[in-house]
Design an enzyme around this catalytic site. Structure first.
Site, PDB file in Angstrom:
ATOM      1  N   LYS A  14       0.849  -1.195   0.000  1.00 34.35           N
ATOM      2  CA  LYS A  14       0.000   0.000   0.000  1.00 34.35           C
ATOM      3  C   LYS A  14       0.884   1.243   0.000  1.00 34.35           C
ATOM      4  CE  LYS A  14      -4.547   0.758   0.412  1.00 34.35           C
ATOM      5  NZ  LYS A  14      -5.643  -0.132  -0.002  1.00 34.35           N
ATOM      6  N   GLY A  56     -22.155   5.203   3.165  1.00 36.99           N
ATOM      7  CA  GLY A  56     -21.157   5.716   2.231  1.00 36.99           C
ATOM      8  C   GLY A  56     -21.633   5.584   0.800  1.00 36.99           C
ATOM      9  N   VAL A  57     -21.862   6.741   0.146  1.00 38.48           N
ATOM     10  CA  VAL A  57     -22.344   6.720  -1.241  1.00 38.48           C
ATOM     11  C   VAL A  57     -21.293   7.382  -2.136  1.00 38.48           C
ATOM     12  CG1 VAL A  57     -24.358   7.050  -2.719  1.00 38.48           C
ATOM     13  CG2 VAL A  57     -24.661   7.021  -0.253  1.00 38.48           C
ATOM     14  N   GLY A  58     -20.060   6.880  -2.061  1.00 39.33           N
ATOM     15  CA  GLY A  58     -19.007   7.326  -2.973  1.00 39.33           C
ATOM     16  C   GLY A  58     -19.119   6.560  -4.274  1.00 39.33           C
TER      17      GLY A  58
HETATM   18  N1  PHE Z   1      -8.066   0.237  -3.616  1.00 36.12           N
HETATM   19  C1  PHE Z   1      -7.866  -1.063  -4.167  1.00 36.12           C
HETATM   20  C2  PHE Z   1      -8.123  -2.105  -3.078  1.00 36.12           C
HETATM   21  O1  PHE Z   1      -8.119  -1.805  -1.896  1.00 36.12           O
HETATM   22  C3  PHE Z   1      -6.474  -1.152  -4.618  1.00 36.12           C
HETATM   23  C4  PHE Z   1      -6.199  -1.490  -6.029  1.00 36.12           C
HETATM   24  C5  PHE Z   1      -7.135  -1.438  -7.027  1.00 36.12           C
HETATM   25  C6  PHE Z   1      -4.941  -1.901  -6.324  1.00 36.12           C
HETATM   26  C7  PHE Z   1      -6.806  -1.805  -8.297  1.00 36.12           C
HETATM   27  C8  PHE Z   1      -4.603  -2.266  -7.578  1.00 36.12           C
HETATM   28  C9  PHE Z   1      -5.537  -2.204  -8.564  1.00 36.12           C
HETATM   29  O2  PHE Z   1      -8.342  -3.248  -3.377  1.00 36.12           O
END
Ligand code: PHE
Length: 341
Positions: free
Chosen positions: A72, A170-172
């Site tokens: 991450k 949550g409505v994102g």
């Molecule tokens: N935000 C996505 C997740 O938590 C992360 C992600 C999406 C990473 C697409 C790579 C490709 O799963």
């Protein structure tokens, strides 16, 4: 215990902001995980977030059956320095030489991925017009719907969503797709968001706290994590919880509180995997759209198996998912490294 392979924290050369890249595991292949852009009270909070979110990504990738580990990126700062900070993040990711690839997350989207791609090729979900897989929120939502079917089958004896009531917190991007799909399915829907402009026609609008404690069959956390705490559990009136928010539990032990309160909690690492399934399926595995759809639908079966494991071993679904993920990751650690992107 420190069990991350590598964690880098750096002050961005252009932005001056703290940038964290946490690579939790590459046992199954290249670590993947989105780039979060958010403000934190202290850079140490950004580091803590990156450590927890990257570890969850290892389980998420393994349980989704992908040849990937978990990582991450967290960029902590005010939105003003956004461009500089994302370029800084791109340089840091480039320095890892492909052991980790990023993607969108809370606070970032496909245009940001394009920006990062000017510094490193190791980035998913660039805009479709540029050959990337684009916004994955609709695919994440498809995966959540598959998970909700498994949850309803386990808790209410039928996967049919039409007879059920849902409280969507949550409505994102993902939440909006979910609201539409649930209303289309004929479900009863209560929604909430910190942004009052996100009202949904056909759904009851309530405050976030009313939504969290709504008397609904299933609560769907679709905003920030950490909302399920020992203090919140006794206030909940839902029968089950399943949603795409990452790291919903404030602490792994809260899964047991939920279990004891008779609330079925579907592990978020399984429920939220639609985004990576789509991005990796398209960009890395070169699957057909039908192949990706089949894998998204597979979330229903995966979660059903986890519920069965949990019942058979008298453990929480969270623990059952953890055990499965650990077994998959351990099996991968014995293999020679898989080819990287
Ligand atoms: N935000 C996505 C997740 O938590 C992360 C992600 C999406 C990473 C697409 C790579 C490709 O799963």
């Amino acid at each position: 215990m420190f069990d991350h392979e590598r964690v880098i924290i750096e002050r961005g050369r252009r932005s001056g902001l703290p940038i964290v890249v946490a690579v939790h595991s590459t046992s199954l292949g290249q670590a993947i995980g989105g780039c979060r852009f958010a403000e934190y009270p202290d850079w140490r909070d950004a580091l803590t977030d990156a450590l927890r979110l990257s570890a969850a990504m290892s389980d998420k990738s393994a349980l989704a059956g992908l040849p990937n580990g978990g990582g991450k990126t967290v960029v902590a700062g005010p939105p003003e320095a956004r461009t500089e900070a994302l370029l800084d993040a791109g340089d840091l990711i480039a320095s890892l030489g492909g052991t980790y690839a990023t993607g969108p997350d809370v606070g970032t989207g496909p245009d940001d991925m394009r920006l990062i791609s000017t510094r490193t090729p190791h980035v998913f979900c660039r805009p479709r017009s540029e050959g990337g897989s684009g916004d994955s929120s609709v695919h994440t939502a498809i995966g959540v719907i598959a998970a909700l079917r498994a949850v309803c089958a386990e808790r209410f004896g039928t996967p049919d969503l039409s007879a059920r009531s849902f409280a969507l917190l949550g409505v994102g991007h993902v939440g909006a797709h979910l609201a539409e799909a649930l209303l289309d399915a004929g479900a009863t829907l209560t929604v909430s968001d910190v942004d009052p402009s996100r009202r949904v026609e056909g759904a009851k609008w309530v405050t976030p706290d009313e939504c969290l404690t709504a008397d609904a069959d299933v609560l769907i956390p679709a905003a920030l994590g950490g909302l399920l705490t020992p203090a919140v559990v006794p206030r909940l009136r839902c029968a089950a919880i399943a949603g795409p928010a990452n790291n919903q539990l404030d602490d792994p032990g809260t899964a047991l509180d939920l279990h004891r309160a008779g609330i079925l909690w579907a592990p978020d690492v399984v429920v939220s995997a639609g985004g990576i399934i789509h991005a990796v399926g398209q960009e890395l595995l070169h699957l057909s759209p039908a192949g990706i759809d089949a894998r998204l639908a597979g979330i229903e079966e995966r979660l059903t198996e986890i519920f069965h494991d949990a019942r058979a071993a008298a453990i929480t679904p969270a623990e059952a998912a953890r055990r499965r993920a650990l077994a998959l990751i351990a099996a991968g650690a014995d293999r020679p490294a898989s080819p990287r992107r």
